[in-house]
Design an enzyme around this catalytic site. Structure first.
Site, mmCIF file in Angstrom:
data_model
loop_
_atom_site.group_PDB
_atom_site.id
_atom_site.type_symbol
_atom_site.label_atom_id
_atom_site.label_comp_id
_atom_site.label_asym_id
_atom_site.label_seq_id
_atom_site.Cartn_x
_atom_site.Cartn_y
_atom_site.Cartn_z
ATOM 1 N N GLN A 170 0.826 -1.433 0.127
ATOM 2 C CA GLN A 170 -0.293 0.129 0.093
ATOM 3 C C GLN A 170 0.912 1.337 -0.062
ATOM 4 O O GLN A 170 0.373 2.433 0.096
ATOM 5 C CB GLN A 170 -0.883 0.002 1.121
ATOM 6 C CG GLN A 170 -1.881 -1.111 1.177
ATOM 7 C CD GLN A 170 -1.327 -2.181 2.306
ATOM 8 O OE1 GLN A 170 -0.186 -2.460 2.304
ATOM 9 N NE2 GLN A 170 -2.188 -2.854 3.347
ATOM 10 N N ASP A 254 -0.710 -10.767 4.236
ATOM 11 C CA ASP A 254 0.219 -10.783 5.345
ATOM 12 C C ASP A 254 0.653 -12.346 5.953
ATOM 13 O O ASP A 254 1.623 -12.472 6.121
ATOM 14 C CB ASP A 254 -0.187 -9.643 6.649
ATOM 15 C CG ASP A 254 -0.164 -8.420 6.079
ATOM 16 O OD1 ASP A 254 0.571 -8.056 5.195
ATOM 17 O OD2 ASP A 254 -1.210 -7.798 6.691
#
Length: 315
Positions: A170, A254
């Site tokens: 991001q 993640d």
């Protein structure tokens, strides 16, 4: 020896709007937009890339060290780290700030409106990764964080000779093409999703093959299509593991990176690393939030065996 996990710790505030945004937004009046949505459901989850990756590494039995910054409201998160045996040695408190947090409103069509407050994350450069565990780490990841912090962590890890995964994620909009190239040249590995790799190519003017040549391994996740690992001149296709339920993709990337890091640290081949990463993503997606799945190590091994017919822990 630890895996250093550099990145954000954040709270995810998730609200559910039982109607559809499109029923309340007039396209011809978008220039004077002023709407309010009643959200009877609210959930607050622990999140952030570093928090999520470290959590999944802990499920695998690793001893990760989070390198992150938090604000005055971090008490609950710090208590959670203690409960899971995660060190806060390098979790720095920045006074008079809030911990980074996202405010996400989802409607009946799964459209989302998100506001993100970086808070203490903007001060991540105050952490000196060179001092983490006395510089004795064997592996690290630089995940999305404050821009200055990410660049400083990349430089610091390169200076002390710790191989690391560069995971821009991001943070891609705040990193220039030149900065991305600089980070890739210092990194040992890079992990991105299929959209992100296209964005990196666009910003740097490089092809996927050129990016792969800069690192020992370029890992590209493809969602339900699995992942692709470019390493040693080969392109390794890793299938996705079918999950028991499709509940929430938040934090799946993640979880995947935690599996990847664990496999690298264990000295596994790239196919086994990618397979474990896929297993971790599948276990996560069947639960809401980034840290609400709790498989034990035995359950992870069983899931790996069921998916791929082998157990890399057995030698």
């Amino acid at each position: 020896m630890s895996i250093l996990v550099c990145g954000s710790m954040a709270y995810d505030n998730i609200m559910v709007f039982k109607d559809r945004f499109r029923n309340h937004i007039l396209p011809e009046q978008i220039h004077i937009l002023n709407v309010s949505f009643l959200v009877p459901e609210l959930r607050r989850d622990f999140g952030g890339c570093a928090g999520n990756i470290a959590y999944n590494l802990r499920l695998l039995g690793a001893d990760p060290l989070i390198v992150a910054t938090v604000g005055d409201d971090a008490g609950g998160y710090l208590q959670r780290l203690d409960e899971f045996g995660l060190s806060r040695e390098c979790v720095r408190h920045v006074p008079e700030t809030f911990t980074a947090q996202a405010f996400i409103t989802t409607d009946a069509d799964d459209n989302q409106i998100t506001a993100f407050h970086p808070g203490a994350m903007l001060f991540s450069h105050q952490n000196d990764v060179r001092a983490a565990r006395g510089g004795r780490a064997r592996l690290a990841i630089v995940a999305p964080d404050g821009r200055d912090g990410m660049l400083r962590h990349v430089e610091g890890l390169a200076e002390i000779g710790v191989p690391f995964v560069f995971d821009p994620g991001q943070a891609l909009p705040i990193l220039s093409g030149d900065e991305l190239l600089h980070c890739l040249k210092l990194a040992r590995y890079c992990a991105v999703n299929d959209y992100e790799v296209r964005l990196v190519c666009e910003k740097t003017g490089q092809s996927v093959e050129s990016l792969a040549a800069m690192v020992e391994a370029l890992v590209v996740t493809l969602g339900s299509e699995g992942s692709r690992i470019y390493a040693d001149g080969d392109r390794i296709e890793v299938p996705a593991v079918p999950p028991s339920a499709l509940v929430d993709p938040t934090g799946c990337g993640d979880a995947y990176r935690a599996g990847l890091l664990y496999g690298i640290e264990q000295g596994w081949g790239w196919l086994s690393c990618g397979r474990l990463a896929s297993v971790m993503g599948a276990l996560k997606i069947s639960h809401r939030g980034g840290q609400n799945h709790r498989p034990g190590r035995a359950e992870i091994e069983t899931a790996f065996q069921a998916a791929f017919g082998e157990n890399p822990w057995s030698g």
